[in-house]
Write a protein that holds these residues in place. Structure first.
Motif, PDB file in Angstrom:
ATOM      1  N   VAL A  16     106.976 108.953 -64.314  1.00  0.00           N
ATOM      2  CA  VAL A  16     108.038 110.209 -64.237  1.00  0.00           C
ATOM      3  C   VAL A  16     109.270 109.732 -65.357  1.00  0.00           C
ATOM      4  O   VAL A  16     110.031 109.406 -65.825  1.00  0.00           O
ATOM      5  CB  VAL A  16     108.037 110.854 -62.860  1.00  0.00           C
ATOM      6  N   LEU A  20     112.585 110.012 -67.960  1.00  0.00           N
ATOM      7  CA  LEU A  20     113.454 110.022 -68.442  1.00  0.00           C
ATOM      8  C   LEU A  20     114.135 109.312 -68.351  1.00  0.00           C
ATOM      9  O   LEU A  20     115.116 109.158 -69.003  1.00  0.00           O
ATOM     10  CB  LEU A  20     113.601 110.563 -67.237  1.00  0.00           C
ATOM     11  N   HIS A  44     121.591 105.499 -50.674  1.00  0.00           N
ATOM     12  CA  HIS A  44     120.920 106.873 -51.453  1.00  0.00           C
ATOM     13  C   HIS A  44     122.097 107.902 -52.292  1.00  0.00           C
ATOM     14  O   HIS A  44     122.794 108.036 -51.659  1.00  0.00           O
ATOM     15  CB  HIS A  44     120.423 108.000 -49.749  1.00  0.00           C
ATOM     16  N   LEU A  48     116.811 110.946 -57.795  1.00  0.00           N
ATOM     17  CA  LEU A  48     116.425 109.736 -58.437  1.00  0.00           C
ATOM     18  C   LEU A  48     115.872 108.991 -57.485  1.00  0.00           C
ATOM     19  O   LEU A  48     115.043 108.224 -57.831  1.00  0.00           O
ATOM     20  CB  LEU A  48     117.965 109.802 -59.461  1.00  0.00           C
ATOM     21  N   LEU A  51     111.970 107.504 -57.799  1.00  0.00           N
ATOM     22  CA  LEU A  51     111.591 106.508 -58.902  1.00  0.00           C
ATOM     23  C   LEU A  51     111.414 105.306 -58.354  1.00  0.00           C
ATOM     24  O   LEU A  51     110.876 105.056 -58.606  1.00  0.00           O
ATOM     25  CB  LEU A  51     112.399 107.033 -60.375  1.00  0.00           C
ATOM     26  N   LYS A  66     114.410 114.176 -44.225  1.00  0.00           N
ATOM     27  CA  LYS A  66     115.136 115.478 -43.565  1.00  0.00           C
ATOM     28  C   LYS A  66     113.867 116.394 -43.306  1.00  0.00           C
ATOM     29  O   LYS A  66     113.566 116.539 -44.734  1.00  0.00           O
ATOM     30  CB  LYS A  66     116.110 115.930 -44.103  1.00  0.00           C
ATOM     31  N   GLY A 119     122.434 108.326 -44.560  1.00  0.00           N
ATOM     32  CA  GLY A 119     122.348 109.821 -44.090  1.00  0.00           C
ATOM     33  C   GLY A 119     122.108 110.609 -44.878  1.00  0.00           C
ATOM     34  O   GLY A 119     121.786 112.150 -44.723  1.00  0.00           O
ATOM     35  N   TYR A 157     124.030 109.365 -65.275  1.00  0.00           N
ATOM     36  CA  TYR A 157     124.326 110.523 -65.258  1.00  0.00           C
ATOM     37  C   TYR A 157     124.991 110.996 -63.677  1.00  0.00           C
ATOM     38  O   TYR A 157     125.592 109.975 -63.140  1.00  0.00           O
ATOM     39  CB  TYR A 157     122.272 110.560 -63.865  1.00  0.00           C
TER      40      TYR A 157
HETATM   41  C1  LIG Z   1     118.416 115.503 -65.227  1.00  0.00           C
HETATM   42  C2  LIG Z   1     117.720 115.104 -63.493  1.00  0.00           C
HETATM   43  C3  LIG Z   1     118.346 114.412 -62.803  1.00  0.00           C
HETATM   44  C4  LIG Z   1     117.187 114.381 -61.304  1.00  0.00           C
HETATM   45  C5  LIG Z   1     115.773 114.270 -61.878  1.00  0.00           C
HETATM   46  C6  LIG Z   1     115.114 113.745 -60.369  1.00  0.00           C
HETATM   47  C7  LIG Z   1     113.559 113.312 -60.576  1.00  0.00           C
HETATM   48  C8  LIG Z   1     112.984 112.993 -59.338  1.00  0.00           C
HETATM   49  C9  LIG Z   1     111.830 112.718 -59.473  1.00  0.00           C
HETATM   50  C10 LIG Z   1     110.990 113.055 -58.493  1.00  0.00           C
HETATM   51  C11 LIG Z   1     111.539 113.126 -57.156  1.00  0.00           C
HETATM   52  C12 LIG Z   1     111.440 114.828 -56.249  1.00  0.00           C
HETATM   53  C13 LIG Z   1     111.620 114.112 -55.248  1.00  0.00           C
HETATM   54  C14 LIG Z   1     112.104 114.728 -54.100  1.00  0.00           C
HETATM   55  C15 LIG Z   1     112.476 113.975 -53.530  1.00  0.00           C
HETATM   56  C16 LIG Z   1     113.870 114.140 -52.914  1.00  0.00           C
HETATM   57  C17 LIG Z   1     114.248 113.282 -51.747  1.00  0.00           C
HETATM   58  C18 LIG Z   1     115.933 113.270 -51.343  1.00  0.00           C
HETATM   59  O1  LIG Z   1     116.850 113.093 -51.964  1.00  0.00           O
HETATM   60  O2  LIG Z   1     116.458 114.562 -50.489  1.00  0.00           O
HETATM   61  C19 LIG Z   1     117.926 114.655 -50.190  1.00  0.00           C
HETATM   62  C20 LIG Z   1     117.997 114.093 -48.519  1.00  0.00           C
HETATM   63  O3  LIG Z   1     117.340 113.137 -48.959  1.00  0.00           O
HETATM   64  C21 LIG Z   1     119.308 113.971 -48.603  1.00  0.00           C
HETATM   65  O4  LIG Z   1     119.980 115.711 -48.456  1.00  0.00           O
HETATM   66  P1  LIG Z   1     121.194 115.784 -48.515  1.00  0.00           P
HETATM   67  O5  LIG Z   1     121.999 115.067 -49.384  1.00  0.00           O
HETATM   68  O6  LIG Z   1     122.233 115.853 -47.527  1.00  0.00           O
HETATM   69  O7  LIG Z   1     121.298 117.176 -48.539  1.00  0.00           O
END
Ligand SMILES: CCCCCCCC/C=C\CCCCCCCC(=O)OC[C@@H](O)COP(=O)(O)O
Ligand SMILES: CCCCCCCC/C=C\CCCCCCCC(=O)SCCNC(=O)CCNC(=O)[C@H](O)C(C)(C)COP(=O)(O)OP(=O)(O)OC[C@H]1O[C@@H](n2cnc3c(N)ncnc32)[C@H](O)[C@@H]1OP(=O)(O)O
Length: 218
Positions: A16, A20, A44, A48, A51, A66, A119, A157
């Motif tokens: 991926v 990007l 965290h 992103l 990746l 979560k 968290g 970003y």
């Molecule tokens: C221009 C767009 C930029 C973003 C691009 C994203 C590309 C990412 C590629 C693949 C990843 C997709 C998997 C998503 C998993 C998300 C995990 C995540 O980050 O969950 C949120 C959680 O931890 C915390 O939740 P809150 O912040 O409390 O709610």
């Protein structure tokens, strides 16, 4: 549903970054060369992070996430297949007992767990105070903690401004912190030590991010 599925997930997600225009600059690989189970903790900032996580994910390593993610369509299915341990943050008692169970499973099944101790996602420019579960997990299982820091994404970003440019993310894998012989009494100092190590490392790698084509916040 098996942690071994993470190998395939990792090899797919690793492509991926090319779409990007992101690059990863990783240091400290040697610190991941530790036998057996351990707990990885990292900062965290955004989804992103997945990746960067897949860029360095060791074998037999899955995550704590979560539980809302299970319902996130394909992503949820992939997470489930990869053996991710889901916690309900609205019910801290339940979340704690799931993590206590996980400390046993880690040892029985020789699994490594990746926890985001803040968290929640955070782009404030400093790390949020750490939740305690990751540290209880490591102490209960008597396994080392490996801290990992991703540099700030703010140079390429900006979520609110909906700006995304190509850029380089620095990942620093820090030396492991042993927990052998520690008890729950040692957790506050363990958290303190980990937090300061990671926060200072975050600030130093974030200021020295070499390339970014986008607007710079700092
Ligand atoms: C221009 C767009 C930029 C973003 C691009 C994203 C590309 C990412 C590629 C693949 C990843 C997709 C998997 C998503 C998993 C998300 C995990 C995540 O980050 O969950 C949120 C959680 O931890 C915390 O939740 P809150 O912040 O409390 O709610
Ligand atoms: C083309 C695209 C394809 C896409 C494909 C995609 C594939 C994707 C695949 C894979 C990607 C996966 C990506 C996943 C990413 C997910 C990220 C997230 O979801 S981040 C949110 C969840 N994470 C956490 O919340 C951290 C863990 N949280 C904790 O550890 C907390 O500590 C928690 C929930 C257990 C409790 O939280 P509290 O809010 O109650 O706060 P506290 O202060 O930490 O604890 C309260 C008291 O409980 C004790 N406690 C906590 N844990 C304990 C334990 N295990 N044992 C005993 N006591 C414990 C503590 O000592 C404290 O008590 P005293 O203050 O010390 O008296």
């Amino acid at each position: 549903r098996d942690v071994e599925n993470m190998r395939l997930i990792r090899s797919l997600v690793r492509h991926v970054k090319y779409f990007l225009g992101l690059r990863f600059d990783v240091s400290g690989w040697e610190h991941l060369q530790t036998e057996g189970p351990y707990v990885i903790i990292s900062n965290h900032q955004s989804s992103l992070d997945v990746l960067g996580l897949m860029e360095i994910l060791p074998d037999r390593c899955t995550m704590i996430a979560k539980k809302e993610l299970i319902y996130a369509g394909t992503v949820g299915l992939i997470c489930w297949l990869g053996g991710i341990v889901f916690i309900n943050r609205k019910k801290p008692n339940d979340a704690r007992s799931v993590m206590i169970d996980a400390s046993k499973t880690m040892l029985d099944d020789k699994i490594r767990l990746w926890v985001f101790p803040e968290g929640t996602r955070n782009q404030t420019g400093n790390l949020l105070p750490f939740k305690k579960g990751a540290f209880h997990l490591a102490v209960q299982a008597q396994v080392p903690i490996i801290p990992i820091v991703f540099s700030s994404y703010s140079s390429f970003y900006l979520r609110k401004q909906k700006q995304f440019n190509s850029g380089t993310i620095t990942i620093k894998i820090l030396p492991k912190i042993e927990t052998k012989g520690l008890t729950s009494d040692d957790i506050p100092s363990l958290i303190d030590k980990s937090f300061h190590l990671m926060n200072s490392s975050f600030l130093s790698i974030s200021n020295s991010v070499p390339h970014s084509n986008g607007p710079c916040k700092h």
